[in-house]
Scaffold this motif. Sequence first.
Motif, PDB file in Angstrom:
ATOM      1  N   ASP A  22      12.119  -5.068  -5.418  1.00  0.00           N
ATOM      2  CA  ASP A  22      10.894  -4.845  -4.640  1.00  0.00           C
ATOM      3  C   ASP A  22      11.149  -3.954  -3.437  1.00  0.00           C
ATOM      4  OD1 ASP A  22       9.363  -6.494  -6.311  1.00  0.00           O
ATOM      5  OD2 ASP A  22       9.790  -8.279  -5.125  1.00  0.00           O
ATOM      6  N   LEU A  23      12.405  -3.851  -3.039  1.00  0.00           N
ATOM      7  CA  LEU A  23      12.724  -3.015  -1.879  1.00  0.00           C
ATOM      8  C   LEU A  23      12.665  -1.534  -2.210  1.00  0.00           C
ATOM      9  CD1 LEU A  23      15.672  -5.006  -0.262  1.00  0.00           C
ATOM     10  CD2 LEU A  23      13.230  -5.104   0.279  1.00  0.00           C
ATOM     11  N   HIS A  24      12.754  -1.174  -3.491  1.00  0.00           N
ATOM     12  CA  HIS A  24      12.635   0.250  -3.846  1.00  0.00           C
ATOM     13  C   HIS A  24      11.264   0.787  -3.458  1.00  0.00           C
ATOM     14  CE1 HIS A  24      16.542   0.199  -5.633  1.00  0.00           C
ATOM     15  NE2 HIS A  24      16.204  -0.544  -6.671  1.00  0.00           N
ATOM     16  N   PRO A  25      10.149   0.167  -3.888  1.00  0.00           N
ATOM     17  CA  PRO A  25       8.851   0.666  -3.412  1.00  0.00           C
ATOM     18  C   PRO A  25       8.656   0.449  -1.917  1.00  0.00           C
ATOM     19  CG  PRO A  25       8.548  -1.342  -4.700  1.00  0.00           C
ATOM     20  CD  PRO A  25       9.970  -0.900  -4.897  1.00  0.00           C
ATOM     21  N   TYR A  26       9.248  -0.624  -1.364  1.00  0.00           N
ATOM     22  CA  TYR A  26       9.110  -0.873   0.067  1.00  0.00           C
ATOM     23  C   TYR A  26       9.702   0.283   0.874  1.00  0.00           C
ATOM     24  CZ  TYR A  26       9.369  -3.359   4.550  1.00  0.00           C
ATOM     25  OH  TYR A  26       9.233  -3.737   5.869  1.00  0.00           O
ATOM     26  N   ARG A  27      10.698   0.944   0.292  1.00  0.00           N
ATOM     27  CA  ARG A  27      11.341   2.062   0.993  1.00  0.00           C
ATOM     28  C   ARG A  27      10.742   3.419   0.622  1.00  0.00           C
ATOM     29  NH1 ARG A  27      17.168  -0.526  -0.580  1.00  0.00           N
ATOM     30  NH2 ARG A  27      17.344  -1.987   1.181  1.00  0.00           N
ATOM     31  N   HIS A  28      10.175   3.536  -0.582  1.00  0.00           N
ATOM     32  CA  HIS A  28       9.854   4.875  -1.079  1.00  0.00           C
ATOM     33  C   HIS A  28       8.437   5.043  -1.630  1.00  0.00           C
ATOM     34  CE1 HIS A  28      14.107   5.688  -0.638  1.00  0.00           C
ATOM     35  NE2 HIS A  28      14.405   4.705  -1.470  1.00  0.00           N
ATOM     36  N   MET A  29       7.631   3.992  -1.708  1.00  0.00           N
ATOM     37  CA  MET A  29       6.329   4.090  -2.365  1.00  0.00           C
ATOM     38  C   MET A  29       5.380   5.017  -1.602  1.00  0.00           C
ATOM     39  SD  MET A  29       3.732   0.932  -3.197  1.00  0.00           S
ATOM     40  CE  MET A  29       2.037   1.190  -3.642  1.00  0.00           C
ATOM     41  N   HIS A  30       4.721   5.905  -2.341  1.00  0.00           N
ATOM     42  CA  HIS A  30       3.713   6.779  -1.753  1.00  0.00           C
ATOM     43  C   HIS A  30       2.335   6.110  -1.845  1.00  0.00           C
ATOM     44  CE1 HIS A  30       6.506  10.109  -1.316  1.00  0.00           C
ATOM     45  NE2 HIS A  30       6.854   9.981  -2.590  1.00  0.00           N
ATOM     46  N   ALA A  31       1.508   6.388  -0.877  1.00  0.00           N
ATOM     47  CA  ALA A  31       0.156   5.836  -0.895  1.00  0.00           C
ATOM     48  C   ALA A  31      -0.621   6.396  -2.083  1.00  0.00           C
ATOM     49  CB  ALA A  31      -0.566   6.177   0.412  1.00  0.00           C
ATOM     50  N   HIS A  32      -1.477   5.570  -2.695  1.00  0.00           N
ATOM     51  CA  HIS A  32      -2.314   6.029  -3.793  1.00  0.00           C
ATOM     52  C   HIS A  32      -3.361   7.001  -3.277  1.00  0.00           C
ATOM     53  CE1 HIS A  32      -0.747   3.182  -6.757  1.00  0.00           C
ATOM     54  NE2 HIS A  32      -0.776   2.255  -5.812  1.00  0.00           N
ATOM     55  N   GLU A  33      -3.624   8.041  -4.047  1.00  0.00           N
ATOM     56  CA  GLU A  33      -4.619   9.041  -3.618  1.00  0.00           C
ATOM     57  C   GLU A  33      -5.991   8.416  -3.426  1.00  0.00           C
ATOM     58  OE1 GLU A  33      -4.724  12.342  -6.226  1.00  0.00           O
ATOM     59  OE2 GLU A  33      -2.640  12.945  -5.850  1.00  0.00           O
ATOM     60  N   GLN A  34      -6.327   7.425  -4.256  1.00  0.00           N
ATOM     61  CA  GLN A  34      -7.632   6.792  -4.173  1.00  0.00           C
ATOM     62  C   GLN A  34      -7.619   5.537  -3.295  1.00  0.00           C
ATOM     63  OE1 GLN A  34     -10.177   8.420  -5.521  1.00  0.00           O
ATOM     64  NE2 GLN A  34      -8.695   9.939  -6.244  1.00  0.00           N
ATOM     65  N   TYR A  77       0.806  -1.209   0.000  1.00  0.00           N
ATOM     66  CA  TYR A  77       0.000   0.000   0.000  1.00  0.00           C
ATOM     67  C   TYR A  77       0.848   1.272   0.000  1.00  0.00           C
ATOM     68  CZ  TYR A  77      -4.233  -2.714   0.564  1.00  0.00           C
ATOM     69  OH  TYR A  77      -5.268  -3.597   0.346  1.00  0.00           O
ATOM     70  N   GLU A  78       1.947   1.237   0.693  1.00  0.00           N
ATOM     71  CA  GLU A  78       2.898   2.343   0.690  1.00  0.00           C
ATOM     72  C   GLU A  78       4.171   1.834   1.330  1.00  0.00           C
ATOM     73  OE1 GLU A  78       1.987   5.656   3.309  1.00  0.00           O
ATOM     74  OE2 GLU A  78       0.541   4.407   4.396  1.00  0.00           O
ATOM     75  N   ALA A  79       5.177   2.688   1.386  1.00  0.00           N
ATOM     76  CA  ALA A  79       6.461   2.269   1.931  1.00  0.00           C
ATOM     77  C   ALA A  79       6.283   1.620   3.303  1.00  0.00           C
ATOM     78  CB  ALA A  79       7.396   3.475   2.041  1.00  0.00           C
ATOM     79  N   GLY A  80       6.799   0.407   3.430  1.00  0.00           N
ATOM     80  CA  GLY A  80       6.746  -0.313   4.691  1.00  0.00           C
ATOM     81  C   GLY A  80       5.430  -0.991   5.006  1.00  0.00           C
TER      82      GLY A  80
END
Length: 344
Positions: free
Chosen positions: A41-53, A7-10
């Motif tokens: 896969d660790l790139h989004p695990y560290r940096h992914m932003h939550a989706h607006e929707q 869903y988002e980082a972490g």
Amino acid sequence: MKANIMYEAGDVRVEDVPKPQVQEPTDSVLKVVAACICGSDLHPYRHMHAHEQGGGEPMGHEVIGRIDEMGSGVTDFKKGDLVVVPFAYGDNTCPYCQEGLQTSCVNGGFMSGCQAEYVRIPQAQGSMFKLPDEIGDDSPLLPSLLTISDVYGTGYHAAVMGGVNENTTVTVVGDGAVGLLAVLSAKKLGAQKIILMGRHKERTDLGVEFGATDVVSERGDEGIARVRELTNGEGTHVVLECVGLMPAYDMSVGAVRPGGVISRVGAPQYEEAAVGFGSLFRHNITLTGGPAPTRAYMEELLPDILDGSLNPGRVFDVTMGIEDVPEGYRAMNDREALKVLVKP
């Protein structure tokens, strides 16, 4: 079925979701036998932003599975066949695929959703690679066979694009699974001197077993100086950059000799890199690499695995069930695991 969603980082969750269905005649659905967590896969695990929707992303792009369903356009396979799928699917018939560049297939794309109990495979006819009938779901060869989906094929692509042969010296930047299998690949292609740049001893020890002749634990300018010290001040003919971060690229530029090649397969987390007169141009250095068309290498890499002469599956040091995948992400992120095998 159960599937891993980010869903988002972490924030990684195993959730109950609908089982995938055949949507196009070119689709198949696999019952997952083995999947894994990739270093990318660790790139989004560290940096992914939550989706607006709201909502999340199905994770995982490496898979071995048994065919559960097939669309009408999928032939030459039967239900129950055990197949491995490249992380980039393609029809294997377009002009780019015919040239061995399936990652640029006009009908292709990148896999997702493999960290699950079932997964849909687009362009299944061209993407699925059938494994021998005697390979069972609990075969000790499964970890090595799974590596040809991505990490072994990616390390091999780095070495091939770099032109590694018995007359080249090689530096491998990165001691993750791809870097270690780039070492294995460079050795397979005949390189006599392979310098592995990494600072995690349990990983570099495996790199030595895979064929590294030297290990450089220093980073930055100190690491570059050490590589040059090991090569009579010249640097190596080929540098395989298997990280994708700017410091790794900078070390690659510093470690390559004039007239040499930098081959990048670490998904770059940057857009600007030195390529001008003062860096690559002046010394006739070639920059190559990209996402690996692992489907193109499967026939070539399979025999050494089947006869036991190579064991790239040694990069898997932890095995988990689907329910434990979030813990697998944490362990890899905290360097407690090199690569996690997932057995639903």
